[in-house]
Each structure stands twice: as structure tokens, then as C-alpha cells.
Scaffold this motif. Structure first.
Motif, mmCIF file in Angstrom:
data_model
loop_
_atom_site.group_PDB
_atom_site.id
_atom_site.type_symbol
_atom_site.label_atom_id
_atom_site.label_comp_id
_atom_site.label_asym_id
_atom_site.label_seq_id
_atom_site.Cartn_x
_atom_site.Cartn_y
_atom_site.Cartn_z
ATOM 1 N N ASP A 155 0.822 -1.217 0.000
ATOM 2 C CA ASP A 155 0.000 0.000 0.000
ATOM 3 C C ASP A 155 0.853 1.263 0.000
ATOM 4 O O ASP A 155 0.435 2.311 -0.476
ATOM 5 N N ALA A 156 2.048 1.146 0.587
ATOM 6 C CA ALA A 156 2.923 2.315 0.654
ATOM 7 C C ALA A 156 3.763 2.467 -0.614
ATOM 8 O O ALA A 156 4.591 3.361 -0.726
ATOM 9 N N GLY A 157 3.583 1.547 -1.540
ATOM 10 C CA GLY A 157 4.323 1.622 -2.806
ATOM 11 C C GLY A 157 5.780 1.219 -2.664
ATOM 12 O O GLY A 157 6.638 1.676 -3.407
ATOM 13 N N ILE A 158 6.050 0.353 -1.686
ATOM 14 C CA ILE A 158 7.431 -0.106 -1.493
ATOM 15 C C ILE A 158 7.595 -1.470 -2.144
ATOM 16 O O ILE A 158 6.791 -2.366 -1.930
ATOM 17 N N VAL A 214 14.203 -3.937 0.467
ATOM 18 C CA VAL A 214 13.117 -3.143 -0.108
ATOM 19 C C VAL A 214 13.673 -1.914 -0.828
ATOM 20 O O VAL A 214 14.836 -1.562 -0.664
ATOM 21 N N SER A 215 12.792 -1.274 -1.597
ATOM 22 C CA SER A 215 13.239 -0.121 -2.379
ATOM 23 C C SER A 215 13.562 1.084 -1.485
ATOM 24 O O SER A 215 14.463 1.850 -1.775
ATOM 25 N N LYS A 263 9.694 3.062 8.987
ATOM 26 C CA LYS A 263 8.798 4.018 9.647
ATOM 27 C C LYS A 263 7.339 3.543 9.581
ATOM 28 O O LYS A 263 6.614 3.579 10.569
ATOM 29 N N ILE A 264 6.955 3.091 8.405
ATOM 30 C CA ILE A 264 5.564 2.668 8.218
ATOM 31 C C ILE A 264 5.242 1.437 9.059
ATOM 32 O O ILE A 264 4.205 1.364 9.709
ATOM 33 N N LEU A 317 20.716 -1.764 -5.975
ATOM 34 C CA LEU A 317 19.867 -2.827 -5.471
ATOM 35 C C LEU A 317 18.465 -2.319 -5.150
ATOM 36 O O LEU A 317 17.470 -2.974 -5.444
ATOM 37 N N TYR A 318 18.380 -1.125 -4.568
ATOM 38 C CA TYR A 318 17.070 -0.587 -4.192
ATOM 39 C C TYR A 318 16.224 -0.310 -5.428
ATOM 40 O O TYR A 318 15.012 -0.302 -5.372
ATOM 41 N N LYS A 319 16.915 -0.074 -6.568
ATOM 42 C CA LYS A 319 16.180 0.283 -7.791
ATOM 43 C C LYS A 319 15.621 -0.935 -8.523
ATOM 44 O O LYS A 319 14.783 -0.810 -9.397
ATOM 45 N N LEU A 320 16.131 -2.126 -8.181
ATOM 46 C CA LEU A 320 15.720 -3.332 -8.919
ATOM 47 C C LEU A 320 14.224 -3.574 -8.808
ATOM 48 O O LEU A 320 13.645 -3.366 -7.766
#
Lengths: 141, 114
Positions: free
Chosen positions: A26-29, A49-50, A57-58, A138-141
Motif C-alpha cells: 500500500d505504501a508503494g514499497i 526493499v526499495s 517508519k511505516i 539494489l534498491y532500484k531493482l
């Protein structure tokens, strides 16, 4: 080179993992890789994760026990014997592995490594010219 | 004279031993790793009573490593057992997963059919 991995404490109850994934969704992660350590009472979800900070935080807001752990992502050629070679180097350099898991993209097998001393591990891997993935990639994958 | 352990109507009798929930609370309060939020579950397997203590782990003590959490669970178990004198099962649960009630907290679920 240090990658922030999200670690989440999960009770041994149905639906816990589903809740984590839907909160992150839902947070778009986006999740790139994950593994679960399970014991008879609880599990620990380890996930790349991205946006690690935002994800933490979420999840905290939703009352999960979360922390960020430093890990390394080693890029291995996707061929037989590649992992053995990399692990032999770690053995010779006396790097102790706490846990590891892998995922593959195209021609490369990526291995997430958690060691006692991350900086020391990076130094030793680079000394032997092993390819490491940058956190930003890596976060962008 | 020993310190007062709690209200006699809170007392549980488990395998013939008198157990006050407040004894467990004081063990948890003494440990910095745990929150004094707990739930006692009493069950009967065959002829034997079992006591399970669910304990919330403080967020800052959550570790990514299984061995650290298992050590914590063992430490809680040992501390409770040395206070109560009976063996217990400790279950680590997520923070805020144990119900917070206004007023008198519900700390015991007794599933025994007596």
C-alpha cells in the motif's frame, strides 16, 4: 556498498506475513528479495526493499518490531562453482557468515550476506576483486 | 516476613504450586529487555498443568539474529522459573499484541476444565 536490510519480528500466527506485505504494498514499497528465519515460536522476516527507511517508519507505525541490518550483496556469475569460489575466499579470510540468501537476475546470481563485521567483509571481498552490488542499484531493482 | 505477593483471588494453583501473576510481573519489570505486558495461559495436558507466559519484546531489543532472541527467551524462562519454582514455557510476541484494557488488566487465560 553497505545495504540496509529490513528485519521484522513475526509472531508464529497465520496472516502476519500477509499483513506486512500488504502494508508495504500500500505504501508503494517494492521488495527485491527476502528470506524468513523460522523457529517454533516466532519468525524473522529479512527483506530488501526499495526504500528501507520509509518502510521501517511505516511498519513501526503499525506496531511491528523492525530494525535495519547492514548486509552485503555479492554478485556471482550464474554458473556452477561460482559460489564455491566466493565462499572459499571468505573461509580463507576467516569471515564468519551469520546467514545468507540469494536471488538471481538475468545472468547473475546475487547473494545477500550477513556477517559479524560488514565493513571488514566488504574490504576482504574487494581485495579479492569480487563484484559487490551498490545499495543504490539494489534498491532500484 | 515475606513481601505480600498479591491478592489471593488472583492466585493460580499450577501443579500444586501457588502462583501469583504479580510474581511474574515483578520478574519482567526487573529485566530491561521486556515490557511488563504479559499473558499467562494455563492448560492441562493429560493430568499435567502447563503454564505458558507470553511476553512482549521491547522494540529496541529486537534482534535480526535468531540466537539472540532465543537467548532472551531462555533468560526470561530461567528468571521466571527461579522465582516461581515451576517450569514454564516462554513465548515472545510482537509489541502491543497483548490486549491493553482500561482498568483491571486481563492477565490470565485458564483453559483448564476443572
Amino acid at each position: 556498498m553497505i545495504i540496509k536490510q529490513l528485519s521484522v519480528f513475526l509472531e508464529n500466527k497465520t496472516g502476519r506475513l500477509s499483513e506486512v506485505s500488504s502494508i508495504l504494498g500500500d505504501a508503494g514499497i517494492n521488495m527485491t528479495a527476502f528470506s524468513i528465519a523460522d523457529t517454533s515460536d516466532f519468525g524473522i522476516l529479512r527483506v530488501i526493499v526499495s526504500e528501507p527507511e520509509k518502510a521501517m517508519k511505516i511498519l513501526k507505525k503499525n506496531d511491528f518490531s523492525v530494525n535495519l541490518t547492514d548486509v552485503v550483496c555479492l554478485i556471482c556469475p550464474n554458473e556452477s562453482g561460482a559460489l564455491a569460489r566466493a565462499l572459499k575466499i571468505l573461509k580463507e579470510e576467516e569471515v564468519q557468515i551469520e546467514y545468507m540468501y540469494a536471488f538471481s537476475i538475468d545472468k547473475a546470481a546475487n547473494i545477500i550476506l550477513r556477517t559479524a563485521d560488514t565493513n571488514d567483509c566488504i574490504e576482504k571481498l574487494q581485495k579479492h576483486e569480487l563484484e559487490l552490488m551498490k545499495a543504490s542499484e539494489l534498491y532500484k531493482l | 516476613m515475606e513481601k505480600c505477593k498479591g491478592r489471593s483471588d488472583d492466585m493460580l494453583i499450577i501443579r500444586g504450586v501457588n502462583v501469583f501473576p504479580s510474581q511474574i510481573e515483578s520478574v519482567l519489570l526487573e529485566m530491561s529487555e521486556t515490557e511488563p505486558h504479559y499473558l499467562l495461559i494455563v492448560e492441562r495436558h493429560g493430568n499435567l498443568d502447563t503454564l505458558t507466559v507470553q511476553v512482549e519484546v521491547q522494540e529496541q531489543f529486537f534482534s535480526d539474529e535468531v540466537k539472540v532472541l532465543q537467548m532472551l527467551s531462555k533468560k526470561i524462562k530461567a528468571n521466571i522459573e527461579s522465582t516461581l519454582g515451576i517450569s514454564v514455557t516462554v513465548q515472545l510476541v510482537e509489541p502491543k499484541s497483548i490486549e491493553r484494557t482500561a482498568g483491571k488488566a486481563k492477565r490470565v487465560i485458564d483453559k483448564r476444565i476443572l
